[in-house]
Design a protein around this motif. Structure first.
Motif, PDB file in Angstrom:
ATOM      1  N   GLY A   1       0.840  -1.196   0.000  1.00 12.74           N
ATOM      2  CA  GLY A   1       0.000   0.000   0.000  1.00 12.74           C
ATOM      3  C   GLY A   1       0.872   1.242   0.000  1.00 12.74           C
ATOM      4  N   PRO A   2       0.639   2.182   0.936  1.00 13.04           N
ATOM      5  CA  PRO A   2       1.420   3.413   0.958  1.00 13.04           C
ATOM      6  C   PRO A   2       2.848   3.273   1.503  1.00 13.04           C
ATOM      7  N   LEU A   3       3.202   2.094   2.026  1.00 14.93           N
ATOM      8  CA  LEU A   3       4.575   1.858   2.484  1.00 14.93           C
ATOM      9  C   LEU A   3       5.367   1.275   1.325  1.00 14.93           C
ATOM     10  N   GLY A   4       6.245   2.115   0.722  1.00 14.30           N
ATOM     11  CA  GLY A   4       6.962   1.699  -0.474  1.00 14.30           C
ATOM     12  C   GLY A   4       8.066   0.707  -0.202  1.00 14.30           C
ATOM     13  N   CYS A   5       9.058   1.125   0.587  1.00 16.08           N
ATOM     14  CA  CYS A   5      10.195   0.284   0.928  1.00 16.08           C
ATOM     15  C   CYS A   5      10.978   0.981   2.026  1.00 16.08           C
ATOM     16  N   PHE A   6      11.959   0.286   2.589  1.00 16.12           N
ATOM     17  CA  PHE A   6      12.874   0.957   3.517  1.00 16.12           C
ATOM     18  C   PHE A   6      14.225   0.257   3.507  1.00 16.12           C
TER      19      PHE A   6
ATOM     20  N   GLU B   1       6.511 -10.091  26.869  1.00 11.51           N
ATOM     21  CA  GLU B   1       5.552 -10.325  25.793  1.00 11.51           C
ATOM     22  C   GLU B   1       4.599  -9.145  25.737  1.00 11.51           C
ATOM     23  N   THR B   2       4.255  -8.724  24.539  1.00  7.94           N
ATOM     24  CA  THR B   2       3.375  -7.573  24.399  1.00  7.94           C
ATOM     25  C   THR B   2       2.484  -7.739  23.179  1.00  7.94           C
ATOM     26  N   ALA B   3       1.355  -7.038  23.205  1.00  6.93           N
ATOM     27  CA  ALA B   3       0.498  -6.975  22.025  1.00  6.93           C
ATOM     28  C   ALA B   3       1.001  -5.879  21.108  1.00  6.93           C
ATOM     29  N   LEU B   4       0.689  -5.994  19.839  1.00 11.38           N
ATOM     30  CA  LEU B   4       0.984  -4.933  18.883  1.00 11.38           C
ATOM     31  C   LEU B   4      -0.063  -3.828  19.019  1.00 11.38           C
ATOM     32  N   PRO B   5       0.246  -2.616  18.559  1.00  7.20           N
ATOM     33  CA  PRO B   5      -0.785  -1.573  18.517  1.00  7.20           C
ATOM     34  C   PRO B   5      -2.001  -2.067  17.739  1.00  7.20           C
ATOM     35  N   ASP B   6      -3.191  -1.672  18.194  1.00 10.15           N
ATOM     36  CA  ASP B   6      -4.447  -2.136  17.595  1.00 10.15           C
ATOM     37  C   ASP B   6      -4.523  -1.720  16.131  1.00 10.15           C
ATOM     38  N   LEU B   7      -4.719  -2.685  15.261  1.00 11.53           N
ATOM     39  CA  LEU B   7      -4.774  -2.388  13.827  1.00 11.53           C
ATOM     40  C   LEU B   7      -6.074  -1.698  13.422  1.00 11.53           C
ATOM     41  N   GLN B   8      -7.155  -1.941  14.123  1.00 11.62           N
ATOM     42  CA  GLN B   8      -8.438  -1.309  13.819  1.00 11.62           C
ATOM     43  C   GLN B   8      -8.794  -1.434  12.328  1.00 11.62           C
TER      44      GLN B   8
ATOM     45  N   VAL C   1      10.225  -2.073  15.132  1.00  8.55           N
ATOM     46  CA  VAL C   1       9.541  -0.971  14.457  1.00  8.55           C
ATOM     47  C   VAL C   1       8.265  -1.552  13.861  1.00  8.55           C
ATOM     48  N   PHE C   2       7.141  -0.876  14.116  1.00 11.88           N
ATOM     49  CA  PHE C   2       5.853  -1.398  13.661  1.00 11.88           C
ATOM     50  C   PHE C   2       5.124  -0.333  12.853  1.00 11.88           C
ATOM     51  N   PHE C   3       4.670  -0.731  11.673  1.00 14.00           N
ATOM     52  CA  PHE C   3       3.919   0.156  10.789  1.00 14.00           C
ATOM     53  C   PHE C   3       2.450  -0.263  10.784  1.00 14.00           C
ATOM     54  N   ARG C   4       1.564   0.701  10.932  1.00 14.81           N
ATOM     55  CA  ARG C   4       0.142   0.502  10.635  1.00 14.81           C
ATOM     56  C   ARG C   4      -0.162   1.303   9.381  1.00 14.81           C
ATOM     57  N   LEU C   5      -0.902   0.744   8.455  1.00 17.16           N
ATOM     58  CA  LEU C   5      -1.146   1.449   7.200  1.00 17.16           C
ATOM     59  C   LEU C   5      -2.481   1.028   6.604  1.00 17.16           C
ATOM     60  N   ASP C   6      -3.032   1.944   5.819  1.00 18.49           N
ATOM     61  CA  ASP C   6      -4.305   1.712   5.148  1.00 18.49           C
ATOM     62  C   ASP C   6      -4.030   1.429   3.677  1.00 18.49           C
ATOM     63  N   ARG C   7      -4.141   0.157   3.287  1.00 15.73           N
ATOM     64  CA  ARG C   7      -3.853  -0.218   1.899  1.00 15.73           C
ATOM     65  C   ARG C   7      -4.910   0.311   0.927  1.00 15.73           C
ATOM     66  N   GLN C   8      -6.054   0.717   1.447  1.00 17.61           N
ATOM     67  CA  GLN C   8      -7.126   1.210   0.591  1.00 17.61           C
ATOM     68  C   GLN C   8      -7.093   2.725   0.422  1.00 17.61           C
ATOM     69  N   ALA C   9      -6.264   3.414   1.182  1.00 19.15           N
ATOM     70  CA  ALA C   9      -6.200   4.876   1.113  1.00 19.15           C
ATOM     71  C   ALA C   9      -5.541   5.318  -0.190  1.00 19.15           C
ATOM     72  N   ALA C  10      -5.797   6.567  -0.564  1.00 22.73           N
ATOM     73  CA  ALA C  10      -5.170   7.119  -1.766  1.00 22.73           C
ATOM     74  C   ALA C  10      -3.677   7.318  -1.540  1.00 22.73           C
ATOM     75  N   TYR C  11      -2.878   6.972  -2.540  1.00 20.10           N
ATOM     76  CA  TYR C  11      -1.442   7.247  -2.510  1.00 20.10           C
ATOM     77  C   TYR C  11      -0.938   7.259  -3.948  1.00 20.10           C
ATOM     78  N   THR C  12       0.168   7.955  -4.156  1.00 16.70           N
ATOM     79  CA  THR C  12       0.755   8.032  -5.483  1.00 16.70           C
ATOM     80  C   THR C  12       1.989   7.141  -5.563  1.00 16.70           C
TER      81      THR C  12
ATOM     82  N   VAL D   1      -0.123   6.285   7.046  1.00 21.15           N
ATOM     83  CA  VAL D   1       0.874   5.388   7.631  1.00 21.15           C
ATOM     84  C   VAL D   1       1.227   5.905   9.019  1.00 21.15           C
ATOM     85  N   TRP D   2       1.233   4.985  10.004  1.00 24.44           N
ATOM     86  CA  TRP D   2       1.624   5.299  11.369  1.00 24.44           C
ATOM     87  C   TRP D   2       2.859   4.456  11.697  1.00 24.44           C
ATOM     88  N   VAL D   3       3.875   5.059  12.308  1.00 18.12           N
ATOM     89  CA  VAL D   3       5.118   4.346  12.628  1.00 18.12           C
ATOM     90  C   VAL D   3       5.308   4.350  14.138  1.00 18.12           C
ATOM     91  N   HIS D   4       5.475   3.159  14.714  1.00 10.24           N
ATOM     92  CA  HIS D   4       5.661   2.980  16.160  1.00 10.24           C
ATOM     93  C   HIS D   4       6.987   2.258  16.409  1.00 10.24           C
TER      94      HIS D   4
END
Length: 246
Positions: free
Chosen positions: A38-43, A175-182, A228-239, A164-167
């Motif tokens: 989605g909006p996360l290209g590469c790193f 042990e921990t849970a990941l941020p809620d993906l919602q 490092v954890f990314f949350r992202l919306d694959r359906q959102a507009a991006y170029t 895109v949200w970066v945590h």
């Protein structure tokens, strides 16, 4: 859905004063013509030895988060900014229609630079160029997930002009849970260390990544692990016109 991206799969160079291993987060999703997520290209997981200079070069339509984990890097750019980026003083370059920058690990430095250079696809092309800096109280948190960057509505320390949200988090024998993906997509990157995913018979080591959709999982550290954890919306507009993120 859980999809593993092994560190060994990443292309890159094998030595020298400037090393890069590039992660394409969607490479194992078999999306025709696109290895991004989605909006996360590469790193890039990169290191620079003292005295190395990444000369002035252009970006277009890239949102670039410089996530430092070791050393100091001197930044200069066509926006008129000059600053030293460190593990507690991070940088976001919103390249927009055009942006030039140069990065240097000074010869006087006593250690290499280690960082993630994260290329995010903006919501639209030809946005105004900008650069941001933020000083954090610590290099990496140990008491819970920290929001490093996100869209304007997230009121994050660094603004990303994309959905895109970066945590980040240092997990130590816990042990921990990941941020809620919602309903969003997640991508977990192990910067350093080893973690397991209880109940799924998965072990992730340094450089490994995990795509997560429609799953609520725990992460367990096998000793200290920087995540490092990314949350992202694959359906959102991006170029996809970005010079590096596209």
């Amino acid at each position: 859905m859980l999809v593993v991206n092994p560190a060994a799969q990443r292309p890159g160079n094998n030595g020298g004063a400037f090393r890069i291993a590039r992660t394409y987060p969607g490479i194992n999703l078999q999306i025709t013509g696109d290895h991004g997520l989605g909006p996360l290209g590469c790193f890039d997981d990169a290191s620079m030895q003292p005295g190395f200079v990444v000369g002035m070069h252009e970006h277009r339509d890239d949102e670039i988060l410089t996530y430092m984990r070791r050393g100091q890097m001197v930044h200069t750019d066509s926006h008129g900014s000059s600053a030293t980026v460190t593990p507690t003083h991070l940088m976001m370059m919103n390249a927009g229609r055009t942006f030039f920058h140069e990065e240097t690990n000074p010869r006087t430095s006593t250690e290499p630079v280690e960082l993630l250079q994260i290329f995010i696809r903006p919501s639209a092309p030809n946005l105004p160029p900008a650069v941001q800096f933020h000083t954090f109280p610590e290099a990496v948190p140990t008491d819970g997930w920290r929001l490093v960057g996100g869209p304007a509505e997230a009121a994050a320390p660094l603004t990303i002009r994309s959905q895109v949200w970066v945590h980040d988090l240092r997990l130590t024998d816990a042990e921990t849970a990941l941020p809620d993906l919602q309903g969003l997509t997640g991508y977990l990157h192990v910067f350093r260390g080893t973690v397991t995913i209880p109940g799924h018979h998965l072990t992730l080591k340094t450089g490994d990544g995990l795509v997560i959709e429609n799953e609520a999982i725990q992460v367990a550290a096998q000793g200290p692990a920087d995540l490092v954890f990314f949350r992202l919306d694959r359906q959102a507009a991006y170029t996809r016109t970005g010079k590096y993120s596209g």
